[in-house]
Scaffold this motif. Structure first.
Motif, PDB file in Angstrom:
ATOM      1  N   GLU A   1       0.828  -1.199   0.000  1.00  0.00           N
ATOM      2  CA  GLU A   1       0.000   0.000   0.000  1.00  0.00           C
ATOM      3  C   GLU A   1       0.863   1.250   0.000  1.00  0.00           C
ATOM      4  OE1 GLU A   1      -2.777  -0.077   3.158  1.00  0.00           O
ATOM      5  OE2 GLU A   1      -3.896  -1.787   2.374  1.00  0.00           O
ATOM      6  N   GLU A   2       0.468   2.229  -0.823  1.00  0.00           N
ATOM      7  CA  GLU A   2       1.211   3.480  -0.874  1.00  0.00           C
ATOM      8  C   GLU A   2       0.903   4.377   0.310  1.00  0.00           C
ATOM      9  OE1 GLU A   2       1.028   5.685  -4.428  1.00  0.00           O
ATOM     10  OE2 GLU A   2       2.255   4.281  -5.559  1.00  0.00           O
ATOM     11  N   CYS A   3      -0.283   4.243   0.875  1.00  0.00           N
ATOM     12  CA  CYS A   3      -0.698   5.080   2.001  1.00  0.00           C
ATOM     13  C   CYS A   3      -0.770   4.233   3.262  1.00  0.00           C
ATOM     14  CB  CYS A   3      -2.053   5.724   1.712  1.00  0.00           C
ATOM     15  SG  CYS A   3      -2.731   6.664   3.096  1.00  0.00           S
ATOM     16  N   GLY A   4      -0.154   4.697   4.330  1.00  0.00           N
ATOM     17  CA  GLY A   4      -0.122   3.930   5.574  1.00  0.00           C
ATOM     18  C   GLY A   4      -1.218   4.282   6.555  1.00  0.00           C
ATOM     19  N   THR A   5      -2.172   5.124   6.158  1.00  0.00           N
ATOM     20  CA  THR A   5      -3.182   5.586   7.108  1.00  0.00           C
ATOM     21  C   THR A   5      -4.046   4.452   7.629  1.00  0.00           C
ATOM     22  OG1 THR A   5      -3.241   7.795   6.132  1.00  0.00           O
ATOM     23  CG2 THR A   5      -5.161   7.127   7.390  1.00  0.00           C
ATOM     24  N   ASP A   6      -4.466   3.530   6.754  1.00  0.00           N
ATOM     25  CA  ASP A   6      -5.308   2.426   7.218  1.00  0.00           C
ATOM     26  C   ASP A   6      -4.583   1.566   8.246  1.00  0.00           C
ATOM     27  OD1 ASP A   6      -7.356   3.272   5.662  1.00  0.00           O
ATOM     28  OD2 ASP A   6      -7.146   1.740   4.117  1.00  0.00           O
ATOM     29  N   GLU A   7      -3.278   1.370   8.048  1.00  0.00           N
ATOM     30  CA  GLU A   7      -2.511   0.589   9.021  1.00  0.00           C
ATOM     31  C   GLU A   7      -2.479   1.311  10.369  1.00  0.00           C
ATOM     32  OE1 GLU A   7       1.903  -1.405   9.706  1.00  0.00           O
ATOM     33  OE2 GLU A   7       1.448  -0.403   7.807  1.00  0.00           O
ATOM     34  N   LEU A   8      -2.345   2.629  10.341  1.00  0.00           N
ATOM     35  CA  LEU A   8      -2.400   3.398  11.583  1.00  0.00           C
ATOM     36  C   LEU A   8      -3.712   3.144  12.313  1.00  0.00           C
ATOM     37  CD1 LEU A   8      -1.056   6.996  10.781  1.00  0.00           C
ATOM     38  CD2 LEU A   8      -0.004   5.301  12.268  1.00  0.00           C
ATOM     39  N   ILE A   9      -4.807   3.164  11.561  1.00  0.00           N
ATOM     40  CA  ILE A   9      -6.130   2.996  12.164  1.00  0.00           C
ATOM     41  C   ILE A   9      -6.296   1.587  12.718  1.00  0.00           C
ATOM     42  CG2 ILE A   9      -8.613   2.998  11.698  1.00  0.00           C
ATOM     43  CD1 ILE A   9      -8.050   5.103   9.520  1.00  0.00           C
ATOM     44  N   ARG A  10      -5.916   0.582  11.931  1.00  0.00           N
ATOM     45  CA  ARG A  10      -6.125  -0.803  12.358  1.00  0.00           C
ATOM     46  C   ARG A  10      -5.309  -1.162  13.587  1.00  0.00           C
ATOM     47  NH1 ARG A  10      -6.848  -2.135   6.463  1.00  0.00           N
ATOM     48  NH2 ARG A  10      -4.588  -2.064   6.222  1.00  0.00           N
ATOM     49  N   ARG A  11      -4.183  -0.500  13.779  1.00  0.00           N
ATOM     50  CA  ARG A  11      -3.315  -0.834  14.914  1.00  0.00           C
ATOM     51  C   ARG A  11      -3.490   0.111  16.094  1.00  0.00           C
ATOM     52  NH1 ARG A  11       2.309  -2.449  11.709  1.00  0.00           N
ATOM     53  NH2 ARG A  11       1.529  -4.420  10.893  1.00  0.00           N
ATOM     54  N   ASN A  12      -4.458   1.007  16.001  1.00  0.00           N
ATOM     55  CA  ASN A  12      -4.688   1.949  17.087  1.00  0.00           C
ATOM     56  C   ASN A  12      -6.154   1.839  17.514  1.00  0.00           C
ATOM     57  OD1 ASN A  12      -5.361   4.391  18.548  1.00  0.00           O
ATOM     58  ND2 ASN A  12      -3.437   5.254  17.826  1.00  0.00           N
TER      59      ASN A  12
ATOM     60  N   PHE B   1      -7.946   3.457  19.552  1.00  0.00           N
ATOM     61  CA  PHE B   1      -8.637   4.741  19.624  1.00  0.00           C
ATOM     62  C   PHE B   1      -9.131   5.159  18.245  1.00  0.00           C
ATOM     63  CE2 PHE B   1      -8.326   9.341  18.959  1.00  0.00           C
ATOM     64  CZ  PHE B   1      -9.259   9.792  19.875  1.00  0.00           C
ATOM     65  N   LEU B   2      -8.287   5.013  17.213  1.00  0.00           N
ATOM     66  CA  LEU B   2      -8.669   5.422  15.866  1.00  0.00           C
ATOM     67  C   LEU B   2      -9.726   4.481  15.285  1.00  0.00           C
ATOM     68  CD1 LEU B   2      -5.152   6.388  14.444  1.00  0.00           C
ATOM     69  CD2 LEU B   2      -6.907   7.891  15.370  1.00  0.00           C
ATOM     70  N   THR B   3      -9.626   3.192  15.631  1.00  0.00           N
ATOM     71  CA  THR B   3     -10.647   2.242  15.185  1.00  0.00           C
ATOM     72  C   THR B   3     -11.998   2.580  15.801  1.00  0.00           C
ATOM     73  OG1 THR B   3      -8.951   0.518  15.033  1.00  0.00           O
ATOM     74  CG2 THR B   3     -11.258  -0.199  15.040  1.00  0.00           C
ATOM     75  N   GLN B   4     -11.993   2.918  17.077  1.00  0.00           N
ATOM     76  CA  GLN B   4     -13.229   3.308  17.754  1.00  0.00           C
ATOM     77  C   GLN B   4     -13.789   4.596  17.157  1.00  0.00           C
ATOM     78  OE1 GLN B   4     -12.745   4.085  21.927  1.00  0.00           O
ATOM     79  NE2 GLN B   4     -14.938   4.127  22.328  1.00  0.00           N
ATOM     80  N   LEU B   5     -12.884   5.524  16.818  1.00  0.00           N
ATOM     81  CA  LEU B   5     -13.305   6.786  16.211  1.00  0.00           C
ATOM     82  C   LEU B   5     -14.062   6.518  14.916  1.00  0.00           C
ATOM     83  CD1 LEU B   5     -12.965   9.940  16.405  1.00  0.00           C
ATOM     84  CD2 LEU B   5     -11.013   9.665  14.883  1.00  0.00           C
ATOM     85  N   TYR B   6     -13.545   5.596  14.103  1.00  0.00           N
ATOM     86  CA  TYR B   6     -14.224   5.247  12.855  1.00  0.00           C
ATOM     87  C   TYR B   6     -15.597   4.635  13.145  1.00  0.00           C
ATOM     88  CZ  TYR B   6     -15.380   2.635   8.611  1.00  0.00           C
ATOM     89  OH  TYR B   6     -16.026   2.133   7.526  1.00  0.00           O
TER      90      TYR B   6
END
Length: 705
Positions: free
Chosen positions: A27-38, A40-45
């Motif tokens: 993947e060129e963008c790492g944002t989804d990985e940030l979300i899946r491993r955090n 807080f960010l998963t809950q935010l979604y």
């Protein structure tokens, strides 16, 4: 170095056995990985349940975002290697403005890869970027910071070898460590962009090209997109496959609240039951899986031209209307300081006064208005001798030190035609563009509602709000300074006709009672606390009785403001020109009734009650023709019993019994006592009854014969 290699090998092996890591590898963008491993960010979604409010972009305000670009290089001279040139960084910001402002002509001139259809999708988001001109210390800056990161080492990794790591399962120094060491600027005043040498040890090549947290988190410094140095800008040291600046646009979209069009789990072509909570949570982007290239897509309705997909830069050119609404909503709600009262894009001058805030509303319902004007000294020198000109009236300003401000309060200023021309007068000012503002306040026909609160000693525990029929908060207050007993707080606003709910809460759970020594719910010491709600000068709610002032943790009161015909003398119910006993007797026929626009509902509360009786008593003896009170006209004694009407019972042998003392007393319409011997003339009479416990009650009695 051997330790570093060993750690890298362990991480690679761990990633190999982690399914999500294997799926993300290319993947060129790492944002989804940030979300899946955090979490807080998963809950935010998962918890973001509402679409952003609709916006008319034709009339929307332009939101200008001050940017600081942090270049974390490896020690090369400026313009070489990872220490890219100012020109390349400038081209990145200029192109961002072309894309976010929908500058089709500039985008078409950039490359012939954008075809006519793609260009037709471009929308002006009314979001633009500028280089910060002032640093956090109010010193001049060009908005570009350079830091030699070759000596940065963290958790066994070296920035010089591997760059920055997307997460602790990747190689490279920790993201937060890097940003805090380099030094971020306040994310509520500046938009931080980080340009790095490599991400996850990719040597600036394939793999992750950038990433961004979706919105500000508890760590202020962590916010802001991270990009490879060679995907940023359209000139200089830029990779051929990323020379149209689409990657920075994509990552900034993430920073302003956008997910990938395919969601955080890859999504698919199926219909989204609730497009505000599923997929990318944007209704006008069709459901899609991950797309690549520009000529093929898995889902037939996929918008491959969208910046937030994985298609190549040759076709990514547009944000949708709903995506723009989401970004603007996040800026207004979570990044207010970026656009409100922010002069970071304005050059620093030695002498510079500016009007930075005027607390005028867009509309007002009274002839007079109170507001304030904030004047800031954005210059480097102290200023004295300035003045403020407001609609031709001059107000002297006190000396204002450099970097400080003063606020001028205007009370009971005539609204007039609603136009306010405000200007700072200071002949030596070196930047006059921010010296004046013109504001129009539309005179409205709404209703003036006041909340008057005299709290107890624990006044900081109190908060209140008024919500409309849709549950939206239209007015709020509270959190008064501790020890504000015996202080009356007046707060007012204009409200349209409709029904509202007033809610007041107390953090300690004892209402506005200071001391209830025997804990019986009746306040022993409240410092005469009270709550009044006043609509158009009429008292529509009063709370002051010691038995009610201890309302616990929460108290609610519903009230309505009806659009009813008004008269100059509403208390003259019989229309004879004076407010007298005949009007009191007519009032009694309405007392207790509910409904809109009842003749005796003087405070327009939706019902006739004791509050209306108080209003009538206060106007008793009023001559509607002369506007004066008639001498010698007093309220008859029997009417006062209506202000204390309660159900009277007495406990006799365990049974609640009402005990009447003697026969009732009758009064006629003139307030004269009459004898009831069974021969009363037909009409309306007031009957006063005395009870065994000392209470007195009243009732109406209609004699037909």
């Amino acid at each position: 170095m051997e330790m570093i290699k060993l750690i890298r090998l362990l991480v690679i092996l761990a990633s190999f056995f982690t399914l999500s890591s294997a799926a993300i590898a290319q993947e060129e963008c790492g944002t989804d990985e940030l979300i899946r491993r955090n979490p807080f960010l998963t809950q935010l979604y998962a918890e973001r349940v509402a679409c952003a409010p609709e916006i008319d972009l034709d009339t929307a305000q332009v939101l200008t975002i001050p940017v600081v670009v942090h270049v974390i290089h490896l020690g090369e001279p400026v313009g070489e290697g990872t220490n890219i040139s100012d020109e390349q960084i400038v081209s990145m910001i200029e192109n961002l403005n072309h894309r976010f402002r929908g500058d089709v002509e500039s985008l078409a001139a950039l490359t012939d890869e954008y075809d006519e259809y793609e260009l037709s999708l471009v929308i002006d988001s009314k979001i633009e970027f500028c280089f910060a001109q002032r640093d956090p210390g109010n010193n001049p800056t060009n908005g570009i910071r350079r830091y030699n990161g070759s000596d940065l080492v963290n958790s066994g990794y070296s920035y010089a070898v591997d760059g920055v790591a997307l997460s602790n399962l990747n190689v490279g120094i920790n993201d937060t460590y890097m940003k805090e060491t380099v030094g971020c600027w306040d994310a509520q005043k500046y938009f931080n962009i980080w340009l790095v040498s490599e991400i996850n040890g990719n040597n600036g090549g394939n793999g992750v090209q950038g990433y961004s947290y979706i919105e500000p988190t508890g760590n202020n410094c962590r916010y802001g997109p991270v990009l490879l140095h060679n995907v940023s800008g359209i000139t200089g040291n830029v990779k051929f496959s990323h020379n149209l600046n689409a990657t920075p646009t994509h990552e900034i979209g993430h920073a302003f609240g956008l997910y990938h069009t395919f969601g955080i789990n890859g999504d698919n072509c199926s219909t989204e039951n609730n497009p505000c909570t599923e997929g990318d949570q944007i209704p006008d982007t069709p459901p899609t899986s991950t797309n690549n290239g520009c000529s093929f897509n898995d889902c037939p309705d996929a918008m491959i031209q969208n910046y937030m997909d994985y298609t190549s830069q040759a076709c990514r050119i547009a944000f949708t209307q709903n995506q723009i609404e989401r970004m603007r909503d996040q800026i207004w709600n979570d990044l207010t300081g970026l656009v409100y009262d922010n002069i970071k894009c304005q050059p620093l001058n030695a002498l510079d006064l500016a009007i930075t805030n005027v607390t005028l509303p867009s509309s007002w319902c009274q002839d007079q208005i109170s507001f304030s004007v904030k004047i800031s000294n954005y210059g480097g020198d102290d200023v004295s001798g300035a003045s403020l000109l407001l609609n031709g009236i001059t107000y002297s300003l006190p000396p204002i030190p450099a970097g400080e401000f003063t606020t001028i309060g205007l009370t009971n200023f005539e609204l007039g035609d609603g136009y306010f021309d405000i200007e700072v007068i200071y002949p030596e000012d070196q930047y006059i563009e921010n010296n004046s503002v013109s504001i129009y306040v539309e005179p409205s026909g709404e209703n003036w509602v006041e909340i008057v609160i005299s709290p107890d000693v624990w006044s900081s525990e109190i908060d209140w709000e008024i919500t409309d029929e849709n549950g939206e908060i239209v007015f709020s207050g509270g959190n008064y300074p501790f020890g504000s007993q015996n202080t009356d707080f007046y707060e007012g606003t204009c409200l349209p006709y409709g029904c509202y709910t007033f809610t007041i809460t107390d953090a300690a759970g004892d209402g506005m009672c200071s001391f209830d020594f025997d804990d019986d719910g009746v306040c022993d010491n409240s410092y005469d606390a009270f709550i009044n709600i006043i609509s158009n000068g009429n008292l529509i709610f009063d709370l002051s009785d010691p038995s009610e002032i201890d309302f616990g943790s929460i108290l609610t009161h519903e009230f309505c403001i009806a659009d009813c015909p008004t008269t100059d003398c509403p208390w003259d119910l019989d229309g004879d020109g004076t407010v007298n006993v005949y009007d009191l007797m007519i009032f009694l026929s309405y007392n207790g009734l509910q409904g809109e626009c009842l003749p005796a509902d003087f405070n327009l509360s939706g019902g006739v009650d004791s509050q209306d009786l108080i209003i009538m008593i206060n106007n008793f003896g009023y001559n509607c023709f002369t506007g004066e009170f008639i001498d010698g006209v007093i309220v008859p004694d029997w009417i006062w019993s209506y202000l204390n009407m309660t159900e009277v019972t007495e406990n006799i042998g365990g049974i609640e019994t009402i005990c009447l003392l003697g026969p009732p007393t009758y009064f006629d319409l003139l307030g004269k006592k009459v004898n009831d011997k069974g021969r009363l003339a037909p009409g309306v009479y007031l009957v006063v009854e005395n009870w065994s416990n000392g209470q007195v009650t009243s009732r109406k009695e209609f004699r037909l014969q």
